[in-house]
Design a protein around this motif. Structure first.
Motif, PDB file in Angstrom:
ATOM      1  N   SER A 182       0.485  -1.134  -0.076  1.00  0.00           N
ATOM      2  CA  SER A 182      -0.135  -0.377   0.227  1.00  0.00           C
ATOM      3  C   SER A 182       0.909   1.405   0.341  1.00  0.00           C
ATOM      4  CB  SER A 182      -0.886  -0.117   1.173  1.00  0.00           C
ATOM      5  OG  SER A 182      -0.326   0.554   2.596  1.00  0.00           O
ATOM      6  N   ASP A 183       0.482   2.567  -0.823  1.00  0.00           N
ATOM      7  CA  ASP A 183       1.267   3.412  -0.891  1.00  0.00           C
ATOM      8  C   ASP A 183       0.647   4.369   0.833  1.00  0.00           C
ATOM      9  OD1 ASP A 183       1.986   5.890  -1.019  1.00  0.00           O
ATOM     10  OD2 ASP A 183       0.247   6.747  -2.727  1.00  0.00           O
ATOM     11  N   THR A 184       1.991   3.727   1.942  1.00  0.00           N
ATOM     12  CA  THR A 184       1.940   4.092   3.192  1.00  0.00           C
ATOM     13  C   THR A 184       3.715   4.601   3.231  1.00  0.00           C
ATOM     14  OG1 THR A 184       1.020   2.329   3.255  1.00  0.00           O
ATOM     15  CG2 THR A 184       1.867   3.165   5.249  1.00  0.00           C
ATOM     16  N   ILE A 185       3.787   5.806   3.851  1.00  0.00           N
ATOM     17  CA  ILE A 185       5.459   5.868   3.899  1.00  0.00           C
ATOM     18  C   ILE A 185       5.847   4.736   5.031  1.00  0.00           C
ATOM     19  CG2 ILE A 185       6.913   8.396   5.210  1.00  0.00           C
ATOM     20  CD1 ILE A 185       5.095   9.542   3.374  1.00  0.00           C
ATOM     21  N   ILE A 186       7.609   4.667   4.703  1.00  0.00           N
ATOM     22  CA  ILE A 186       7.832   3.871   5.790  1.00  0.00           C
ATOM     23  C   ILE A 186       9.640   4.910   6.108  1.00  0.00           C
ATOM     24  CG2 ILE A 186       9.584   1.825   6.199  1.00  0.00           C
ATOM     25  CD1 ILE A 186       7.865   0.945   4.599  1.00  0.00           C
ATOM     26  N   GLU A 187      10.074   5.157   7.141  1.00  0.00           N
ATOM     27  CA  GLU A 187      11.006   5.637   7.356  1.00  0.00           C
ATOM     28  C   GLU A 187      12.100   5.297   6.600  1.00  0.00           C
ATOM     29  OE1 GLU A 187      12.676   7.671  11.646  1.00  0.00           O
ATOM     30  OE2 GLU A 187      11.920   6.544  11.710  1.00  0.00           O
ATOM     31  N   SER A 188      12.362   6.493   6.547  1.00  0.00           N
ATOM     32  CA  SER A 188      13.594   6.396   5.378  1.00  0.00           C
ATOM     33  C   SER A 188      14.837   6.048   6.189  1.00  0.00           C
ATOM     34  CB  SER A 188      13.828   7.384   4.678  1.00  0.00           C
ATOM     35  OG  SER A 188      12.706   7.731   3.516  1.00  0.00           O
ATOM     36  N   LEU A 189      15.916   6.122   5.998  1.00  0.00           N
ATOM     37  CA  LEU A 189      17.141   6.072   6.763  1.00  0.00           C
ATOM     38  C   LEU A 189      18.372   7.068   7.074  1.00  0.00           C
ATOM     39  CD1 LEU A 189      19.372   3.676   4.093  1.00  0.00           C
ATOM     40  CD2 LEU A 189      18.583   3.271   6.633  1.00  0.00           C
ATOM     41  N   PRO A 190      18.302   7.185   7.852  1.00  0.00           N
ATOM     42  CA  PRO A 190      19.160   8.916   7.873  1.00  0.00           C
ATOM     43  C   PRO A 190      20.404   9.338   7.292  1.00  0.00           C
ATOM     44  CG  PRO A 190      19.274   7.272   9.398  1.00  0.00           C
ATOM     45  CD  PRO A 190      18.379   6.486   8.808  1.00  0.00           C
ATOM     46  N   ARG A 191      20.161  10.406   6.619  1.00  0.00           N
ATOM     47  CA  ARG A 191      21.336  10.953   5.486  1.00  0.00           C
ATOM     48  C   ARG A 191      22.818  10.458   5.984  1.00  0.00           C
ATOM     49  NH1 ARG A 191      21.653  17.021   5.559  1.00  0.00           N
ATOM     50  NH2 ARG A 191      20.551  16.619   3.732  1.00  0.00           N
ATOM     51  N   SER A 192      23.293   9.794   6.879  1.00  0.00           N
ATOM     52  CA  SER A 192      24.649  10.114   8.288  1.00  0.00           C
ATOM     53  C   SER A 192      24.586   8.400   7.433  1.00  0.00           C
ATOM     54  CB  SER A 192      24.863   9.942   8.970  1.00  0.00           C
ATOM     55  OG  SER A 192      23.694   9.430   9.656  1.00  0.00           O
ATOM     56  N   GLU A 193      23.594   7.484   7.328  1.00  0.00           N
ATOM     57  CA  GLU A 193      23.659   5.904   6.792  1.00  0.00           C
ATOM     58  C   GLU A 193      23.679   5.555   5.573  1.00  0.00           C
ATOM     59  OE1 GLU A 193      21.011   2.984   9.084  1.00  0.00           O
ATOM     60  OE2 GLU A 193      21.133   4.136   9.927  1.00  0.00           O
ATOM     61  N   ALA A 194      22.277   6.717   5.082  1.00  0.00           N
ATOM     62  CA  ALA A 194      22.503   6.502   3.675  1.00  0.00           C
ATOM     63  C   ALA A 194      24.283   7.188   2.588  1.00  0.00           C
ATOM     64  CB  ALA A 194      21.786   7.616   2.967  1.00  0.00           C
ATOM     65  N   LEU A 195      24.354   8.540   3.009  1.00  0.00           N
ATOM     66  CA  LEU A 195      26.040   7.964   2.451  1.00  0.00           C
ATOM     67  C   LEU A 195      27.108   7.371   3.006  1.00  0.00           C
ATOM     68  CD1 LEU A 195      25.862  12.248   3.016  1.00  0.00           C
ATOM     69  CD2 LEU A 195      25.367  11.100   1.385  1.00  0.00           C
ATOM     70  N   SER A 196      26.688   6.580   4.201  1.00  0.00           N
ATOM     71  CA  SER A 196      28.185   5.934   5.356  1.00  0.00           C
ATOM     72  C   SER A 196      28.483   4.979   4.144  1.00  0.00           C
ATOM     73  CB  SER A 196      27.761   5.030   6.567  1.00  0.00           C
ATOM     74  OG  SER A 196      26.223   3.670   6.126  1.00  0.00           O
ATOM     75  N   ASN A 197      27.850   4.468   3.134  1.00  0.00           N
ATOM     76  CA  ASN A 197      28.999   3.215   1.868  1.00  0.00           C
ATOM     77  C   ASN A 197      29.333   4.640   0.622  1.00  0.00           C
ATOM     78  OD1 ASN A 197      28.589   0.707   3.456  1.00  0.00           O
ATOM     79  ND2 ASN A 197      26.259   0.868   2.430  1.00  0.00           N
ATOM     80  N   ALA A 198      29.585   5.205   0.611  1.00  0.00           N
ATOM     81  CA  ALA A 198      29.852   6.454  -0.544  1.00  0.00           C
ATOM     82  C   ALA A 198      31.005   6.136  -0.027  1.00  0.00           C
ATOM     83  CB  ALA A 198      28.887   7.386  -0.373  1.00  0.00           C
ATOM     84  N   PRO A 199      32.348   6.456  -1.212  1.00  0.00           N
ATOM     85  CA  PRO A 199      33.786   6.420  -1.306  1.00  0.00           C
ATOM     86  C   PRO A 199      33.746   7.832  -1.370  1.00  0.00           C
ATOM     87  CG  PRO A 199      32.941   5.262  -3.121  1.00  0.00           C
ATOM     88  CD  PRO A 199      31.136   5.210  -2.859  1.00  0.00           C
ATOM     89  N   ARG A 200      32.719   9.020  -1.774  1.00  0.00           N
ATOM     90  CA  ARG A 200      33.020   9.898  -1.289  1.00  0.00           C
ATOM     91  C   ARG A 200      31.568  10.258  -0.650  1.00  0.00           C
ATOM     92  NH1 ARG A 200      36.646  12.970  -4.535  1.00  0.00           N
ATOM     93  NH2 ARG A 200      34.968  12.366  -6.548  1.00  0.00           N
ATOM     94  N   SER A 201      31.624  11.496  -0.110  1.00  0.00           N
ATOM     95  CA  SER A 201      30.727  12.656  -0.037  1.00  0.00           C
ATOM     96  C   SER A 201      30.981  13.653   0.605  1.00  0.00           C
ATOM     97  CB  SER A 201      29.395  11.720   0.992  1.00  0.00           C
ATOM     98  OG  SER A 201      29.459  12.007   1.922  1.00  0.00           O
ATOM     99  N   ASP A 202      30.157  14.578   1.102  1.00  0.00           N
ATOM    100  CA  ASP A 202      30.119  15.657   1.875  1.00  0.00           C
ATOM    101  C   ASP A 202      29.622  16.333   2.910  1.00  0.00           C
ATOM    102  OD1 ASP A 202      28.060  16.601   0.506  1.00  0.00           O
ATOM    103  OD2 ASP A 202      28.460  18.409  -0.362  1.00  0.00           O
ATOM    104  N   GLY A 203      28.263  15.200   3.288  1.00  0.00           N
ATOM    105  CA  GLY A 203      27.966  14.698   4.615  1.00  0.00           C
ATOM    106  C   GLY A 203      25.899  15.290   3.811  1.00  0.00           C
ATOM    107  N   SER A 204      26.170  15.793   2.778  1.00  0.00           N
ATOM    108  CA  SER A 204      24.872  16.029   1.831  1.00  0.00           C
ATOM    109  C   SER A 204      24.741  15.375   0.778  1.00  0.00           C
ATOM    110  CB  SER A 204      24.337  18.009   1.691  1.00  0.00           C
ATOM    111  OG  SER A 204      24.756  17.812   3.353  1.00  0.00           O
ATOM    112  N   TYR A 205      25.641  14.980  -0.255  1.00  0.00           N
ATOM    113  CA  TYR A 205      25.055  14.491  -1.387  1.00  0.00           C
ATOM    114  C   TYR A 205      26.422  13.446  -1.261  1.00  0.00           C
ATOM    115  CZ  TYR A 205      23.030  19.114  -2.976  1.00  0.00           C
ATOM    116  OH  TYR A 205      22.132  19.493  -2.526  1.00  0.00           O
ATOM    117  N   PHE A 206      26.536  12.539  -2.429  1.00  0.00           N
ATOM    118  CA  PHE A 206      26.920  11.982  -2.152  1.00  0.00           C
ATOM    119  C   PHE A 206      28.597  12.681  -3.487  1.00  0.00           C
ATOM    120  CE2 PHE A 206      23.346   9.422  -1.611  1.00  0.00           C
ATOM    121  CZ  PHE A 206      24.570   8.391  -1.518  1.00  0.00           C
TER     122      PHE A 206
END
Lengths: 505, 97
Positions: free
Chosen positions: B64-88
């Motif tokens: 169903s079209d129900t929102i599920i909480e997203s990952l905190p940004r820090s976690e979303a970026l944690s696997n990125a080779p490089r990020s500036d804390g906001s963006y990949f």
């Protein structure tokens, strides 16, 4: 040599769901907070499993039905594989050989029909090849300094549901393409499947353009096709197509290169609105090879005639149908019908409520397209927060129709009602009657006082009478004015008639 | 079935794999052997068999079209080779020629 312009469009429409197409992340437009609407599914992390949002499929079907498409009883998902930084998985989930809908058509009025001449409007039927569902990519932000700094990627948008609509190459001018897009947007907003907010990228368009040149010997030669990518405004789409048409015609006259010949392969370009010209996008060394294959993570969707019919039953009347119906039902001109319908469903609903209750569609149309339009513009309001609601406007128009007040008086009341609203007074039909009474705006039905006034005015205007009788018809204006002054609420038409009768004696 | 060096080179390129000329020879023979193995399937008579478009027999698995909480940004970026804390962050993307 002459040429015909051939245009086909691909339109990406963002569907109005709360969550993404294959995960529960929010789809809210949120550029100030990048990368806060992601999860393992839309980040493409290993092991994450996408599951289809049923509302995205529902809105997709509604869109396709609006386009007159057939809905496939069986549809599946495919992976379109390419590498780009805004595409975390290395593939986009899309639909390849079994899209959920196909073969529709949209009729677009391409020539203005004369309002009273009764000319049939010219209509272009645009066939829809297919409409399929897919996920949107993220957003790349490039370093504008030109010093080759890093690009930034925001994946908030990655996974937002899109319908891609592909037309057959049936459009024949930039103007037709713009009109088609306008009609499409109107339909999508009537159906409430997308907000079509172009600033936020909810509706984006690619245009395929080429020319069919008729040569002196009568044979037709196609010029190489150019695909103009990512047009995010209708005006730019029109400008970009016009530019391409001129460029291709020039180029063909100089080089004679035809589609498929050496140097005649399909090219992909962008449009620079500042320079008003297109520019080549970097060509891949190889022709695009997406290696589509069925996505093993997602299962097919099956639907039935019953389900499709129940969705059809929930759809509102489409703008094209409604335009024709209000034109017939309320005896409007095609122009008025179009102005009302093209302003959106809320305006059309407002109009119909007023027209039905006051019983005079033409009068309602005039007020909506003139007085209301001007007032809304001046007050920076939309139909939904405009203080004069349909039942009040209807009451006002009803008093005009019953010849209780003149249109001029009605305008005065209209303005006063808006002032009332601004000072917090409730508006009602009673308030209209109060104003009519307190300001003496009621048309005097009893003609006794008018005749008395005419006799009185004529007795002291020998010069005006002489002028009139010697052929200066304008002289009657001053006489009407004087009568109106002494009998407030006299109907000017009645006064004129009676005066003329008197002068003719 | 014998794959050409060009085909293997193209497939490697599409997958962004850097393959040296030396590696190409062994890849050509390995991949040819794999495809040859799968080609056994061509011997099956499929005259009256409807094409299969999906290996899983389930259908209509929906949410169903129900929102599920997203990952905190820090976690979303944690696997990125490089990020500036906001963006990949990725090497500059060149859009036009």
């Amino acid at each position: 040599m002459s040429y015909e312009i051939i245009i086909g469009l691909e339109i990406h429409v963002q569907l109005q769901t709360k969550t993404k197409i294959f995960c529960g992340c929010s789809t809210t437009f949120n550029p100030d907070h990048p990368n806060v609407q992601t999860c393992p599914v839309c980040l493409g992390l290993p092991g994450a499993l996408p599951v289809l949002n049923e509302h995205a499929y529902y809105l997709g079907v509604k869109t396709a039905l609006g386009l007159g498409c057939q809905i496939a009883p069986y549809t599946k998902w495919d992976r379109k594989q390419y590498f780009y930084p805004d595409l975390p998985k290395g593939y986009q989930i899309s639909q390849f050989d079994l899209p959920f809908s196909h073969h529709g058509q949209v009729d677009v009025v391409t020539g203005d029909s004369s309002a009273n001449g009764g000319n049939e409007p010219t209509v272009r039927r645009v066939r829809i090849l297919r409409a399929h569902l897919e996920e949107d990519a993220g957003k790349n932000m490039h370093d504008e300094s030109g010093r080759g700094r890093d690009s930034k990627v925001d994946l908030n948008r990655a996974g937002t549901p899109l319908v891609e609509i592909v037309t057959e190459p049936d459009l024949r001018s930039a103007d037709e393409a713009r009109r088609f897009l306008e009609e499409l947007r109107l339909m999508l907003t009537y159906l409430e499947v997308s907000d079509c907010n172009m600033q936020e990228g909810s509706l984006r368009c690619d245009a395929n353009v080429n020319l069919h040149v008729t040569q002196p010997d009568g044979t037709k030669v196609p010029t190489p096709i150019v695909e103009i990518k990512n047009l995010n405004s209708f005006r730019f789409t029109e400008q970009a197509i016009e530019y391409e048409v001129a460029r291709q015609w020039e180029s063909f006259q100089q080089t004679g290169i035809r589609m498929g010949a050496k140097g005649g392969h399909k090219r992909t370009v962008g449009f620079d609105p500042n320079r008003g010209s297109t520019y080549s996008l970097r060509e891949k060394e190889e022709a695009a090879d997406y290696r589509y294959f069925p996505d093993p993570d997602l299962v097919p969707v099956m639907t039935s005639v019953e389900k499709i019919n129940s969705i059809r039953a929930e759809m509102c009347e489409l703008p094209a149908t409604r335009r024709q119906r209000i034109l017939d039902e309320f005896q409007l001109s095609p122009y008025d019908a179009a102005v009302i319908i093209d302003q959106g469903r809320a305006v059309a609903d407002y109009f119909e409520e007023v027209a039905k209750t006051c019983g005079d569609g033409k009068q309602a149309a005039n007020w909506l397209t003139q007085d209301m339009q001007a007032a809304m513009k001046e007050r920076d309001e939309t139909i939904s927060n405009f203080p004069i609601r349909p039942h009040v406007l209807s009451a006002l128009l009803d008093r005009i129709n019953k010849k209780q007040i003149t249109i001029k008086s009605a305008r005065e009341v209209f303005t006063t009602l808006l002032e009332d609203a601004d000072s917090g007074h409730p508006l009602s039909a009673n308030r209209i009657d109060e104003l009519v009474k307190s300001r003496g705006l009621a048309i005097v039905q009893d003609t006794g006082p008018i005749e008395t006034a005419i006799a009185e005015v004529l007795s002291r205007n020998a010069k005006a009478i002489a002028d009139f009788k010697s052929g200066n018809e304008k002289a009657i204006g001053a006489l009407i004015g004087q009568v109106m002054k002494s009998v407030k609420g006299a109907d000017p038409q009645t006064v004129r008639e009676k005066l003329l009768a008197k002068l003719g004696e | 079935m014998e794959l050409s060096r060009d085909v293997v080179r193209k497939v490697a390129d599409l997958a962004r794999l850097k393959v040296s000329e030396g590696e190409l020879d062994s890849l050509v023979s390995d991949l040819s052997a794999m495809i040859g193995y799968v080609q056994v399937l061509n011997e099956v008579d499929t005259t009256d068999v409807a094409p299969m478009v999906h290996a899983v027999e389930l259908h209509n698995v929906l949410r169903s079209d129900t929102i599920i909480e997203s990952l905190p940004r820090s976690e979303a970026l944690s696997n990125a080779p490089r990020s500036d804390g906001s963006y990949f962050l990725v090497p500059a993307i060149i859009e036009s020629e």
